[in-house]
Write an enzyme that holds these catalytic residues in place. Structure first.
Site, PDB file in Angstrom:
ATOM      1  N   SER A 154      34.854 -32.570  41.527  1.00 31.78           N
ATOM      2  CA  SER A 154      34.152 -31.876  42.626  1.00 31.78           C
ATOM      3  C   SER A 154      32.791 -31.341  42.191  1.00 31.78           C
ATOM      4  CB  SER A 154      35.004 -30.702  43.135  1.00 31.78           C
ATOM      5  OG  SER A 154      36.299 -31.099  43.463  1.00 31.78           O
ATOM      6  N   GLY A 272      41.208 -29.818  48.034  1.00 24.73           N
ATOM      7  CA  GLY A 272      39.885 -29.368  48.420  1.00 24.73           C
ATOM      8  C   GLY A 272      38.971 -29.309  47.210  1.00 24.73           C
ATOM      9  N   HIS A 273      38.034 -28.372  47.237  1.00 20.92           N
ATOM     10  CA  HIS A 273      37.018 -28.310  46.191  1.00 20.92           C
ATOM     11  C   HIS A 273      37.612 -27.975  44.821  1.00 20.92           C
ATOM     12  CE1 HIS A 273      33.033 -27.914  44.515  1.00 20.92           C
ATOM     13  NE2 HIS A 273      33.282 -26.664  44.140  1.00 20.92           N
ATOM     14  N   ILE A 274      38.498 -26.993  44.773  1.00 18.98           N
ATOM     15  CA  ILE A 274      39.033 -26.546  43.479  1.00 18.98           C
ATOM     16  C   ILE A 274      40.282 -27.358  43.163  1.00 18.98           C
ATOM     17  CG2 ILE A 274      39.572 -24.532  42.068  1.00 18.98           C
ATOM     18  CD1 ILE A 274      36.858 -24.365  43.374  1.00 18.98           C
TER      19      ILE A 274
END
Length: 293
Positions: A154, A272-274
């Site tokens: 990411s 998601g992002h993390i």
């Protein structure tokens, strides 16, 4: 290398609260670790080392405002095979102490080169998430001979600019409920952060220190690499993006990376992002499999 920095600036109440929260987050670390400082030309850099001392090195670079403590869901697997060095990125909110930070892309690469040299690392695998992914790509561009291979998770910008929403939520972090709104936007209903870690993130947001999170520079970060830069990569790279990424469109980022970076392995996963915290079991195994090929 030392257990304590050679000089400790006078601590404010907000910095004391942050360091206490950092130590509480480090309590989530599931394996034995050693915490110490290495000197660089840009200041004292804090490192958390785990795993067998004679194992191959693996450097970890965290996301912005998350610090090295963010690797607690991953470190047991990775340090079973590697001597892991979770490095607090200088200039961000963490335990590293900036002293003469240039804030340029060249300066950041030289900082990480100093860290490698002072840890005695000739060549290492690297894992970087978000800001750490951007640092990883920047280092690969400038000092490829020091990197065996890299897992970029990411990455902040790197392949695509941030969406406007990113700046809206990031600039509102210090407002009432700003942290909650930011984390909800970034993680949706998948929020898996330990309360101790959320407390640390909040303390980092409220810790106002001009030497950390310096003003962006034209030749610094954030940065989207040019086609020519991406085509010049000589290091094996694994790129993992989350299907629920909100800072840019993950499919467009994957397409640009796959089209330009020679030999890159890229995939989108259900996160998601993390993603290293949301899907640690998969990410841990996928990264280890990539490094072993």
């Amino acid at each position: 290398m030392s257990n304590h920095p050679s000089s400790i600036p006078e601590l404010s109440d907000s910095s004391i609260r942050y360091f206490q929260a950092y130590n509480e987050s480090l309590g989530l670390w599931p394996v034995r670790c050693k915490s110490f400082y290495v000197s660089t030309r840009f200041g004292q850099t804090h490192v958390i080392a785990s795993g067998p001392e004679d194992a191959p090195p693996l450097v970890l670079l965290h996301g912005a405002l998350f610090s090295s403590t963010m690797w607690y869901p991953n470190i047991a697997d990775w340090s079973s095979k590697y001597r892991t060095y979770a490095v607090d990125i200088i200039g961000d909110k963490n335990k590293s102490i900036p002293e003469d930070l240039s804030g340029t892309r060249t300066g950041y690469a030289n900082w990480l080169l100093d860290v490698f040299d002072n840890l005695g690392i000739e060549k290492s695998h690297i894992i970087g998430l978000s800001l750490g992914g951007l640092h990883t790509m920047n280092f690969i561009m400038r000092v490829p001979e020091r990197v065996k291979s890299a897992a970029i998770l990411s990455p902040a910008e790197t392949f695509l600019p941030f969406r406007d929403d990113f700046y809206k939520y990031a600039l509102s972090l210090t407002e009432p409920n700003g942290v909650e709104k930011f984390l909800s936007w970034m993680m949706g209903d998948r929020n898996v952060l330990n309360p101790n870690f959320v407390k640390q993130f909040q303390a980092g947001v409220m810790w106002q220190d001009g030497s950390r999170n310096p003003s962006p520079k034209a030749d610094g970060f954030p940065y989207v690499f040019t086609d020519e830069e991406l085509q010049s990569v000589k290091v094996p790279i694994l790129l993992l993006l989350g299907e629920h990424e909100v800072i840019y469109d993950p499919h467009s980022a994957l397409h640009r990376a796959s089209s330009l970076v020679p030999g890159i392995k890229a995939e989108i996963i259900n996160a998601g992002h993390i993603l290293s915290m949301e899907q640690p079991a998969y990410v841990n195994k996928r990264v280890m499999r990539f490094f072993s090929t």
